[in-house]
Design an enzyme around this catalytic site. Structure first.
Site, PDB file in Angstrom:
ATOM      1  N   GLN A 143       0.974  -1.177  -0.204  1.00  0.00           N
ATOM      2  CA  GLN A 143       0.014  -0.147  -0.006  1.00  0.00           C
ATOM      3  C   GLN A 143       0.681   1.181   0.066  1.00  0.00           C
ATOM      4  OE1 GLN A 143      -3.361  -0.267  -0.297  1.00  0.00           O
ATOM      5  NE2 GLN A 143      -3.396   2.089  -0.509  1.00  0.00           N
ATOM      6  N   ALA A 164      -5.563   5.068   0.069  1.00  0.00           N
ATOM      7  CA  ALA A 164      -5.512   5.189   1.372  1.00  0.00           C
ATOM      8  C   ALA A 164      -3.757   5.197   1.718  1.00  0.00           C
ATOM      9  CB  ALA A 164      -5.910   3.753   2.152  1.00  0.00           C
ATOM     10  N   SER A 169      -5.348   1.469   4.916  1.00  0.00           N
ATOM     11  CA  SER A 169      -6.262   0.558   3.914  1.00  0.00           C
ATOM     12  C   SER A 169      -7.169  -0.393   4.693  1.00  0.00           C
ATOM     13  CB  SER A 169      -5.508   0.305   2.796  1.00  0.00           C
ATOM     14  OG  SER A 169      -5.903  -0.474   2.169  1.00  0.00           O
ATOM     15  N   HIS A 171      -7.615  -2.890   2.722  1.00  0.00           N
ATOM     16  CA  HIS A 171      -7.368  -4.032   2.083  1.00  0.00           C
ATOM     17  C   HIS A 171      -6.288  -4.949   3.241  1.00  0.00           C
ATOM     18  CE1 HIS A 171      -9.029  -3.850  -1.863  1.00  0.00           C
ATOM     19  NE2 HIS A 171      -8.864  -2.448  -1.718  1.00  0.00           N
ATOM     20  N   ASP A 178     -11.719  -5.519  -4.125  1.00  0.00           N
ATOM     21  CA  ASP A 178     -12.168  -4.757  -5.266  1.00  0.00           C
ATOM     22  C   ASP A 178     -12.963  -5.675  -6.375  1.00  0.00           C
ATOM     23  OD1 ASP A 178     -11.361  -2.452  -4.267  1.00  0.00           O
ATOM     24  OD2 ASP A 178      -9.316  -2.262  -5.206  1.00  0.00           O
ATOM     25  N   GLU A 227     -16.637   4.569  -4.440  1.00  0.00           N
ATOM     26  CA  GLU A 227     -16.084   3.465  -5.190  1.00  0.00           C
ATOM     27  C   GLU A 227     -16.881   2.148  -5.258  1.00  0.00           C
ATOM     28  OE1 GLU A 227     -12.563   2.054  -3.045  1.00  0.00           O
ATOM     29  OE2 GLU A 227     -11.545   4.136  -3.405  1.00  0.00           O
ATOM     30  N   HIS A 230     -15.817  -1.485  -4.349  1.00  0.00           N
ATOM     31  CA  HIS A 230     -15.246  -1.668  -3.267  1.00  0.00           C
ATOM     32  C   HIS A 230     -16.039  -2.401  -1.974  1.00  0.00           C
ATOM     33  CE1 HIS A 230     -11.706  -1.154  -0.157  1.00  0.00           C
ATOM     34  NE2 HIS A 230     -12.749  -1.216   0.801  1.00  0.00           N
TER      35      HIS A 230
END
Length: 257
Positions: A143, A164, A169, A171, A178, A227, A230
């Site tokens: 990231q 982010a 993030s 993630h 995503d 988004e 996401h």
């Protein structure tokens, strides 16, 4: 003459003393004591603590609800955002490769999220919708490189709207992904919301435990632009509550600054 004067003086003294005694009672009759104040003029005092939350009908903000674990690293309801970052060494212990179409073989998610993703993808397929995961778990370092590249390209202010910073993030939790169609139509673009896949996810993802994390028109609250690709896993029960509330995660859990 002297005798009459003494009697007269005595009579006058007695009369004067009697008059003073009567006047001494006047304050009690003209000004009642506080305890005698009419009851209807006394206003009772109610402290906020004594008011049950269920009796407050002015808004929903005071309704009591059971809040899940939003801070433990192993919790599927762990909240990560710009105000609640993860450490650079954090990596989920139960990362697995989901048994669904992947944009790249390195995509992983936490076990529970991966299993739920499989169920959701199968349900979508039954409805004629073919989905694919473009990105799942991302490490802190991954990231960091991604964010720095965006800053170099668009500047920090603009990059902060859609990417982010490392540690911030979702993630990194292994609970976010995503998504796109298998044809990658509008992947990572706003137009994904108008695709068959984007529409199906918005209407159905919550049934399988996934929430559209960054809804349209909520950038000031979530910290990120819309988004439509996401999705974040919260588990079926919690996802249904969030979805039906119509609120963002920050609003639902009252995490706004």
């Amino acid at each position: 003459m002297l005798k009459i004067t003494k009697i007269t003086i005595a009579f006058l003294l007695i009369a004067a003393l009697g008059g003073c005694g009567k006047k001494a009672k006047t304050p009690e009759t003209d000004n009642p004591a506080p305890s005698e104040t009419p009851q209807e003029s006394v206003q009772p005092t109610i402290t906020p603590e004594a008011t049950p939350a269920s009796d407050n009908k002015d808004g929903e903000g005071d309704i009591m609800m059971e809040v899940p674990d939003l801070t433990s690293l192993d919790s599927i309801t762990l909240i990560v955002n710009k105000q609640r970052p993860l450490g650079e060494d954090y990596e989920p212990a139960d990362l697995v490769k989901p048994d669904v179409p992947l944009a790249k073989s390195s995509v992983t998610l936490r076990q529970e999220a991966a299993d739920a993703m499989k169920v959701m993808f199968d349900a979508a397929k039954d409805d004629g919708i073919s989905l694919m995961i473009g990105s799942g778990y991302r490490s802190y370092d991954y990231q960091k490189n991604l964010y720095n590249n965006y800053v170099a390209r668009d500047g920090e202010e603009e990059a902060n709207r859609y990417s982010a910073k490392p540690g911030q993030s979702e993630h990194q939790t292994g609970l976010a992904a995503d998504l796109s169609g298998t044809n990658s139509s509008c992947y990572l673009k706003g137009c994904f919301k108008d695709t068959d896949e984007g529409i199906w996810l918005k209407e159905n993802a919550w049934k399988y435990g996934f929430i559209l994390r960054y809804p349209e028109g909520k950038e000031e609250i979530t910290g990120y632009i819309f988004e439509p690709w996401h999705y974040r896993y919260f588990g079926k029960e919690e996802a249904q509550k969030i979805y039906e509330s119509g609120l963002t995660v920050e609003e639902y859990y009252n995490l706004q600054d």
